[in-house]
Write a protein that holds these residues in place. Sequence first.
Motif, short mmCIF file in Angstrom:
data_model
loop_
_atom_site.label_atom_id
_atom_site.label_comp_id
_atom_site.label_asym_id
_atom_site.label_seq_id
_atom_site.Cartn_x
_atom_site.Cartn_y
_atom_site.Cartn_z
N GLY A 223 0.82 -1.20 0.00
CA GLY A 223 0.00 0.00 0.00
C GLY A 223 0.85 1.25 0.00
O GLY A 223 2.00 1.24 -0.44
N ASP A 224 0.29 2.33 0.52
CA ASP A 224 1.04 3.59 0.58
C ASP A 224 0.34 4.53 1.55
O ASP A 224 -0.76 4.24 2.06
CB ASP A 224 1.13 4.23 -0.80
CG ASP A 224 2.40 5.06 -0.97
OD1 ASP A 224 3.06 5.37 0.05
OD2 ASP A 224 2.74 5.40 -2.11
N VAL A 225 0.97 5.67 1.80
CA VAL A 225 0.40 6.70 2.66
C VAL A 225 0.64 8.06 2.01
O VAL A 225 1.71 8.29 1.43
CB VAL A 225 1.01 6.66 4.08
CG1 VAL A 225 2.53 6.78 4.03
CG2 VAL A 225 0.42 7.74 4.97
N VAL A 226 -0.35 8.92 2.08
CA VAL A 226 -0.22 10.28 1.56
C VAL A 226 -0.72 11.26 2.61
O VAL A 226 -1.55 10.91 3.46
CB VAL A 226 -1.00 10.47 0.24
CG1 VAL A 226 -0.41 9.60 -0.87
CG2 VAL A 226 -2.48 10.16 0.43
N LEU A 227 -0.23 12.48 2.54
CA LEU A 227 -0.67 13.55 3.43
C LEU A 227 -1.35 14.63 2.61
O LEU A 227 -0.94 14.91 1.47
CB LEU A 227 0.53 14.16 4.17
CG LEU A 227 1.39 13.22 5.02
CD1 LEU A 227 2.57 13.98 5.60
CD2 LEU A 227 0.56 12.58 6.12
N GLY A 228 -2.38 15.24 3.18
CA GLY A 228 -3.08 16.30 2.46
C GLY A 228 -3.73 17.27 3.42
O GLY A 228 -4.11 16.91 4.54
N ALA A 229 -3.84 18.52 2.98
CA ALA A 229 -4.47 19.55 3.81
C ALA A 229 -5.99 19.40 3.77
O ALA A 229 -6.57 19.03 2.74
CB ALA A 229 -4.07 20.93 3.30
N LEU A 230 -6.63 19.68 4.90
CA LEU A 230 -8.09 19.65 4.98
C LEU A 230 -8.64 21.03 4.65
O LEU A 230 -8.01 22.05 4.97
CB LEU A 230 -8.53 19.22 6.37
CG LEU A 230 -8.16 17.79 6.77
CD1 LEU A 230 -8.48 17.54 8.24
CD2 LEU A 230 -8.90 16.80 5.89
N PRO A 231 -9.81 21.10 4.02
CA PRO A 231 -10.37 22.40 3.61
C PRO A 231 -10.50 23.40 4.76
O PRO A 231 -10.21 24.58 4.60
CB PRO A 231 -11.75 22.02 3.05
CG PRO A 231 -11.60 20.60 2.62
CD PRO A 231 -10.65 19.98 3.60
#
Length: 251
Positions: A223-231
Amino acid sequence: QRLGRDPGAPPLDIRGPAEVAAAVSAFNEMQERLRRYVEYRTTMIGAIAHDLRTPLTRLRFRIEAVPEDLRGKLAADIDQMEAMVAATLDFVRHAARPRKRQRLELASLVETVMDEATETGADAVVERADRAVIDGDPLALKRLVVNLVDNAVKFGSLARGRVFAQDGMAIVEIDDDGPGIAPEEVERAFEPFHRLEASRSRDTGGIGLGLAVVRAIARGHGGDVVLGALPGGGLRARVSLPLALTAALDG
């Protein structure tokens, strides 16, 4: 993608026309060379980190003769180095440990981690816990979730978790309410020993291996992991792991 995510994956079956079989054989040989290289590098890092413990212990004894106004600063530096050595050895032990996988229900694991965090006073809640069955190493996957929840609570004051299945993958999302990460820092956040804010001390910012471990575990499971900003502000860590075959077919 398979090789990039897990050099230790089983070799491909050699079959088909001669040209295809030759290509598969060459691929398997390349994978084995990469596996040996990664194993050698990991062993060397572990050996270096282990050997550093002896001179650090000697330094700790020797600073007793140093003037008191300097002793505290030197002791703090030694504490920092020892913490880095311990974190490195822990990381290497995980990388070198044979993976014992079993079928497990991911939502239950996430709920357990959240409950344990709540018992220590953290604001940690599971908002969605759909059934998501995977084949994985329970200890490694628990560490993955613990690292994400710890980061969310430490840097974002709270942790909100969700588990669900989507397109043949089990998804774990951990949200926080912190300042987030600048887009140019997202990929660097996964680099070993990289901390997002230079102003943070080791006590609050950690050693910088938490997300590196998360990525290693996720990719080791395909699998994998990603980071992202929340609105509305905050950060979301999203882990995707392959569903167990029967679970994927049932879905």
